[in-house]
Design a protein around this motif. Structure first.
Motif, PDB file in Angstrom:
ATOM      1  N   VAL A  92      22.170  14.264  35.423  1.00  0.00           N
ATOM      2  CA  VAL A  92      21.415  15.508  35.440  1.00  0.00           C
ATOM      3  C   VAL A  92      20.199  15.376  34.533  1.00  0.00           C
ATOM      4  N   ILE A  93      19.011  15.469  35.115  1.00  0.00           N
ATOM      5  CA  ILE A  93      17.784  15.374  34.330  1.00  0.00           C
ATOM      6  C   ILE A  93      17.686  16.587  33.402  1.00  0.00           C
ATOM      7  N   GLY A  94      17.433  16.316  32.121  1.00  0.00           N
ATOM      8  CA  GLY A  94      17.337  17.386  31.136  1.00  0.00           C
ATOM      9  C   GLY A  94      18.595  17.584  30.327  1.00  0.00           C
ATOM     10  N   ALA A  95      19.694  16.913  30.729  1.00  0.00           N
ATOM     11  CA  ALA A  95      20.955  17.069  30.003  1.00  0.00           C
ATOM     12  C   ALA A  95      21.031  16.156  28.785  1.00  0.00           C
ATOM     13  N   GLY A  96      20.103  15.216  28.660  1.00  0.00           N
ATOM     14  CA  GLY A  96      20.121  14.285  27.539  1.00  0.00           C
ATOM     15  C   GLY A  96      20.639  12.921  27.962  1.00  0.00           C
ATOM     16  N   ALA A 111      22.070  28.057  39.439  1.00  0.00           N
ATOM     17  CA  ALA A 111      21.935  27.098  38.345  1.00  0.00           C
ATOM     18  C   ALA A 111      20.561  27.222  37.690  1.00  0.00           C
ATOM     19  N   LYS A 112      20.504  26.925  36.416  1.00  0.00           N
ATOM     20  CA  LYS A 112      19.255  27.020  35.664  1.00  0.00           C
ATOM     21  C   LYS A 112      18.265  25.959  36.133  1.00  0.00           C
ATOM     22  N   PRO A 113      17.025  26.342  36.455  1.00  0.00           N
ATOM     23  CA  PRO A 113      16.031  25.348  36.871  1.00  0.00           C
ATOM     24  C   PRO A 113      15.661  24.399  35.743  1.00  0.00           C
ATOM     25  N   ALA A 154      20.247   9.522  42.620  1.00  0.00           N
ATOM     26  CA  ALA A 154      21.235   9.117  41.628  1.00  0.00           C
ATOM     27  C   ALA A 154      21.106  10.038  40.413  1.00  0.00           C
ATOM     28  N   TRP A 155      20.125  10.930  40.459  1.00  0.00           N
ATOM     29  CA  TRP A 155      19.857  11.923  39.432  1.00  0.00           C
ATOM     30  C   TRP A 155      19.599  13.247  40.127  1.00  0.00           C
ATOM     31  N   ALA A 174      27.257  13.012  29.915  1.00  0.00           N
ATOM     32  CA  ALA A 174      28.085  12.379  30.934  1.00  0.00           C
ATOM     33  C   ALA A 174      27.533  12.701  32.323  1.00  0.00           C
ATOM     34  N   ARG A 175      27.682  11.751  33.229  1.00  0.00           N
ATOM     35  CA  ARG A 175      27.335  11.995  34.620  1.00  0.00           C
ATOM     36  C   ARG A 175      28.298  13.025  35.209  1.00  0.00           C
ATOM     37  N   VAL A 176      27.850  13.732  36.217  1.00  0.00           N
ATOM     38  CA  VAL A 176      28.673  14.789  36.813  1.00  0.00           C
ATOM     39  C   VAL A 176      29.000  14.404  38.248  1.00  0.00           C
ATOM     40  N   PRO A 177      30.107  14.923  38.789  1.00  0.00           N
ATOM     41  CA  PRO A 177      30.462  14.596  40.171  1.00  0.00           C
ATOM     42  C   PRO A 177      29.399  15.082  41.161  1.00  0.00           C
TER      43      PRO A 177
END
Length: 299
Positions: free
Chosen positions: A264-268, A50-52, A123-124, A272-275
């Motif tokens: 996800v920090i950086g996703a905006g 995954a991208k850092p 939670a993030w 949406a939250r991810v599983p």
């Protein structure tokens, strides 16, 4: 009177003289200065693809409660913490107890494959390119004695520089010995090729990527091998919410919120939250450690 061990006491002379590791240890301690403190090593095979996250995200959104409860407090206040000189006391059920200088600890494993791209989740979540060494290498150098079942950790306690409130300081944490010896468990001394920033737990912190982030004790000054399960700060503060193990288990909700998804920090902010993945996506590597255990009870 027991002599304080040095690197030369626990490392073969040929390895002691390896110039590349000497320079790497100096850089990790920050002796070359922030601009020059670069470590060029390849990612570990254990790394995620995954991208850092960016350096700014990783160093600006932190939990380090000795400096405050808000996510931006560590960056604002951790600069007051003195990290040079630094030593780590290793004791308990070990063959070579003593106070080890930080540079000696960092040289207990070779430089090769010392960059680990690991996911961190609460939670993030973030993906962080840590620089570190396996905790097992440090335990091996210290010499684990029969009867040791757990590894206890303690954070620096210096109220004049770390004025946080609300927890019984110093901050303490622990792992079962087999968890501590797992290849995914590292002591991190840097990130993104640079010495570890103070707000991220300089100069040495624990990273256990299949556990929630509160298990990653920062600014470590003591490592103790023990037969008995050690206390942990969050379990001591709120045992109904925080167990000893802290494994990422999306099927078990925190009493005050769901752990089934993460931001996800950086996703905006509107993303949406991810599983949340069991064991933070590292189930193939670590689930066997808990075979036969009820992970709803041992949370």
């Amino acid at each position: 009177m027991r002599k304080t061990p040095t690197w030369a006491d626990v490392t073969p002379k040929a390895q002691f003289l390896r110039r590349r590791e000497v320079l790497a240890g100096a850089l990790a301690v920050g002796l070359a200065g922030p601009a020059a403190a670069r470590i060029d090593a390849r990612p570990s095979p254990l790394s995620t693809e995954a991208k850092p996250n960016t350096y700014e995200q990783i160093t600006s959104y932190n939990n380090f409660y000795e400096f405050g409860w808000d996510k931006d407090d560590p960056k604002a206040h951790a600069g007051r913490m003195t990290t040079d000189p630094w030593s780590v006391e290793i004791g308990g059920l070990v063959e070579r107890p003593g106070s080890y200088a930080l540079e000696d600890v960092l040289r207990m494993a070779p430089l090769e494959e010392r960059i680990y791209h690991f996911r961190c989740v609460e939670a993030w979540s973030m993906v962080i390119p840590w620089i570190g060494l396996p905790l097992s290498a440090v335990l091996d150098r210290a010499g684990v004695r029969p009867g040791a079942k757990f590894v206890a950790f303690e954070t620096l306690y210096r109220p004049s520089e770390m004025p946080g409130t609300g927890i019984d300081w110093p901050y303490v944490e622990g792992l079962r010995l087999d968890e501590a010896r797992h290849p995914l468990t590292i002591l991190a001394s840097g990130l993104y090729g640079e010495a570890l920033p103070k707000q991220n737990g300089a100069p040495l912190r624990l990273v256990v990527p299949w556990k929630y982030g509160f298990k990653s004790i920062k600014s470590i000054v003591k490592i103790t091998l023990t037969e008995d399960m050690p206390p942990t700060s969050w379990n001591r503060l709120q045992p109904s919410e925080y167990g000893f193990y802290a494994n990422v288990n999306p099927a078990v909700d925190h009493p005050r919120w769901s752990q089934a998804t993460e931001r996800v920090i950086g996703a905006g902010l509107l993303a949406a939250r991810v599983p949340t993945q069991p064991f933070n996506g590292y189930a193939d590597q670590v689930a066997g450690l808990y075979q036969g255990m009820d992970l709803r009870t041992f949370y």
